[in-house]
Design a protein around this motif. Sequence first.
Motif, PDB file in Angstrom:
ATOM      1  N   PRO A 140      51.152  36.639  47.223  1.00  0.00           N
ATOM      2  CA  PRO A 140      51.128  36.668  48.694  1.00  0.00           C
ATOM      3  C   PRO A 140      49.691  36.447  49.177  1.00  0.00           C
ATOM      4  CG  PRO A 140      52.212  38.634  47.797  1.00  0.00           C
ATOM      5  CD  PRO A 140      51.624  37.898  46.647  1.00  0.00           C
ATOM      6  N   ASP A 141      49.530  35.928  50.366  1.00  0.00           N
ATOM      7  CA  ASP A 141      48.193  35.629  50.902  1.00  0.00           C
ATOM      8  C   ASP A 141      47.273  36.850  50.905  1.00  0.00           C
ATOM      9  OD1 ASP A 141      48.743  32.956  51.239  1.00  0.00           O
ATOM     10  OD2 ASP A 141      49.322  33.168  53.346  1.00  0.00           O
ATOM     11  N   GLN A 169      46.118  38.010  33.666  1.00  0.00           N
ATOM     12  CA  GLN A 169      45.862  36.659  34.174  1.00  0.00           C
ATOM     13  C   GLN A 169      47.163  35.939  34.504  1.00  0.00           C
ATOM     14  OE1 GLN A 169      43.182  35.948  30.630  1.00  0.00           O
ATOM     15  NE2 GLN A 169      42.301  34.534  32.136  1.00  0.00           N
ATOM     16  N   ARG A 170      48.178  36.115  33.675  1.00  0.00           N
ATOM     17  CA  ARG A 170      49.481  35.478  33.912  1.00  0.00           C
ATOM     18  C   ARG A 170      50.175  36.056  35.137  1.00  0.00           C
ATOM     19  NH1 ARG A 170      50.724  36.329  28.261  1.00  0.00           N
ATOM     20  NH2 ARG A 170      52.067  37.973  29.055  1.00  0.00           N
ATOM     21  N   THR A 171      49.759  37.246  35.570  1.00  0.00           N
ATOM     22  CA  THR A 171      50.320  37.861  36.762  1.00  0.00           C
ATOM     23  C   THR A 171      49.646  37.322  38.022  1.00  0.00           C
ATOM     24  OG1 THR A 171      50.726  39.830  35.431  1.00  0.00           O
ATOM     25  CG2 THR A 171      50.925  40.100  37.779  1.00  0.00           C
ATOM     26  N   GLY A 172      48.500  36.665  37.853  1.00  0.00           N
ATOM     27  CA  GLY A 172      47.820  36.052  38.989  1.00  0.00           C
ATOM     28  C   GLY A 172      46.499  36.689  39.360  1.00  0.00           C
ATOM     29  N   TYR A 173      46.019  37.596  38.543  1.00  0.00           N
ATOM     30  CA  TYR A 173      44.779  38.306  38.847  1.00  0.00           C
ATOM     31  C   TYR A 173      43.715  38.029  37.796  1.00  0.00           C
ATOM     32  CZ  TYR A 173      47.846  40.750  42.022  1.00  0.00           C
ATOM     33  OH  TYR A 173      48.740  41.024  43.019  1.00  0.00           O
ATOM     34  N   ASP A 174      42.451  38.091  38.241  1.00  0.00           N
ATOM     35  CA  ASP A 174      41.347  37.973  37.297  1.00  0.00           C
ATOM     36  C   ASP A 174      41.364  39.198  36.382  1.00  0.00           C
ATOM     37  OD1 ASP A 174      40.677  35.760  38.781  1.00  0.00           O
ATOM     38  OD2 ASP A 174      38.882  36.639  39.678  1.00  0.00           O
ATOM     39  N   ALA A 175      40.919  38.998  35.158  1.00  0.00           N
ATOM     40  CA  ALA A 175      40.837  40.092  34.196  1.00  0.00           C
ATOM     41  C   ALA A 175      39.423  40.099  33.638  1.00  0.00           C
ATOM     42  CB  ALA A 175      41.856  39.902  33.077  1.00  0.00           C
ATOM     43  N   LYS A 203      42.143  35.940  46.536  1.00  0.00           N
ATOM     44  CA  LYS A 203      40.689  36.168  46.641  1.00  0.00           C
ATOM     45  C   LYS A 203      40.095  35.574  47.908  1.00  0.00           C
ATOM     46  CE  LYS A 203      40.274  34.527  42.437  1.00  0.00           C
ATOM     47  NZ  LYS A 203      39.713  34.027  41.179  1.00  0.00           N
ATOM     48  N   THR A 204      40.777  34.628  48.520  1.00  0.00           N
ATOM     49  CA  THR A 204      40.278  34.013  49.754  1.00  0.00           C
ATOM     50  C   THR A 204      40.545  34.888  50.976  1.00  0.00           C
ATOM     51  OG1 THR A 204      42.359  32.791  49.945  1.00  0.00           O
ATOM     52  CG2 THR A 204      40.503  31.657  48.895  1.00  0.00           C
ATOM     53  N   ASN A 205      41.295  35.971  50.798  1.00  0.00           N
ATOM     54  CA  ASN A 205      41.582  36.889  51.890  1.00  0.00           C
ATOM     55  C   ASN A 205      40.288  37.574  52.322  1.00  0.00           C
ATOM     56  OD1 ASN A 205      42.565  38.790  53.655  1.00  0.00           O
ATOM     57  ND2 ASN A 205      44.109  39.593  52.282  1.00  0.00           N
ATOM     58  N   ALA A 206      40.188  37.919  53.593  1.00  0.00           N
ATOM     59  CA  ALA A 206      38.980  38.530  54.153  1.00  0.00           C
ATOM     60  C   ALA A 206      38.573  39.815  53.429  1.00  0.00           C
ATOM     61  CB  ALA A 206      39.183  38.810  55.641  1.00  0.00           C
ATOM     62  N   ILE A 207      39.535  40.561  52.920  1.00  0.00           N
ATOM     63  CA  ILE A 207      39.208  41.820  52.237  1.00  0.00           C
ATOM     64  C   ILE A 207      38.411  41.541  50.947  1.00  0.00           C
ATOM     65  CG2 ILE A 207      41.290  42.075  50.826  1.00  0.00           C
ATOM     66  CD1 ILE A 207      41.201  45.080  51.713  1.00  0.00           C
ATOM     67  N   ALA A 249      42.675  42.675  42.019  1.00  0.00           N
ATOM     68  CA  ALA A 249      43.700  43.286  42.866  1.00  0.00           C
ATOM     69  C   ALA A 249      43.057  44.155  43.944  1.00  0.00           C
ATOM     70  CB  ALA A 249      44.636  44.122  42.008  1.00  0.00           C
ATOM     71  N   VAL A 250      43.638  44.131  45.169  1.00  0.00           N
ATOM     72  CA  VAL A 250      43.018  44.870  46.272  1.00  0.00           C
ATOM     73  C   VAL A 250      43.945  45.743  47.102  1.00  0.00           C
ATOM     74  CG1 VAL A 250      41.132  43.256  46.617  1.00  0.00           C
ATOM     75  CG2 VAL A 250      43.284  42.918  47.822  1.00  0.00           C
ATOM     76  N   CYS A 251      45.242  45.654  46.894  1.00  0.00           N
ATOM     77  CA  CYS A 251      46.134  46.401  47.778  1.00  0.00           C
ATOM     78  C   CYS A 251      47.287  47.027  46.998  1.00  0.00           C
ATOM     79  CB  CYS A 251      46.680  45.490  48.881  1.00  0.00           C
ATOM     80  SG  CYS A 251      47.751  44.166  48.275  1.00  0.00           S
ATOM     81  N   ASP A 252      48.126  47.756  47.720  1.00  0.00           N
ATOM     82  CA  ASP A 252      49.264  48.403  47.067  1.00  0.00           C
ATOM     83  C   ASP A 252      50.287  47.393  46.559  1.00  0.00           C
ATOM     84  OD1 ASP A 252      48.241  50.946  47.334  1.00  0.00           O
ATOM     85  OD2 ASP A 252      49.251  51.336  49.237  1.00  0.00           O
ATOM     86  N   MET A 253      50.384  46.245  47.208  1.00  0.00           N
ATOM     87  CA  MET A 253      51.273  45.191  46.689  1.00  0.00           C
ATOM     88  C   MET A 253      50.760  44.697  45.336  1.00  0.00           C
ATOM     89  SD  MET A 253      52.291  42.945  50.062  1.00  0.00           S
ATOM     90  CE  MET A 253      53.045  41.667  49.092  1.00  0.00           C
ATOM     91  N   CYS A 254      49.467  44.540  45.227  1.00  0.00           N
ATOM     92  CA  CYS A 254      48.860  44.148  43.948  1.00  0.00           C
ATOM     93  C   CYS A 254      49.152  45.213  42.890  1.00  0.00           C
ATOM     94  CB  CYS A 254      47.348  43.998  44.084  1.00  0.00           C
ATOM     95  SG  CYS A 254      46.778  42.740  45.229  1.00  0.00           S
ATOM     96  N   LYS A 255      48.978  46.465  43.277  1.00  0.00           N
ATOM     97  CA  LYS A 255      49.202  47.590  42.370  1.00  0.00           C
ATOM     98  C   LYS A 255      50.623  47.551  41.816  1.00  0.00           C
ATOM     99  CE  LYS A 255      49.302  52.694  42.413  1.00  0.00           C
ATOM    100  NZ  LYS A 255      48.578  52.984  41.196  1.00  0.00           N
TER     101      LYS A 255
END
Length: 129
Positions: free
Chosen positions: A114-115, A94-100, A119-123, A44-50
Amino acid sequence: MYTLKSLFLSALVLLTAQLTYAQTAPVAKAKGTATEQFQVKTSAVCDMCKTRLEKAMAYEKGVQQAVLDVPSQVLTVAYRPDKTSPAELRTAVQRTGYDADNQVAEKRAYDRLPDCCKKTNAIHTGGGQ
């Protein structure tokens, strides 16, 4: 006369029994074991992920609290060990869509992210800095 006395005595015993029962304090339900903490490194990398991760974890059985520290990508979960386990919590991430940790996210859940959260996002790749 004896019938009236018997009736009165029966009513008195019944009333006394009910009053005695009504005054007993309810027994407190035992709380299970104390909560434990579990930390997992996520993708996870952003507030939407949070928001997404914390909300998803709130629906998991036994989870008391989940907080994602976005800069470190670490999700800290307070949970009841009698209701769930670190392995089950990792699977929920993992079921939420994130690596664990070193386990890859569930593909179907990852595809629905969301894009900006992928993980393919530039960030993620270092191109957004």
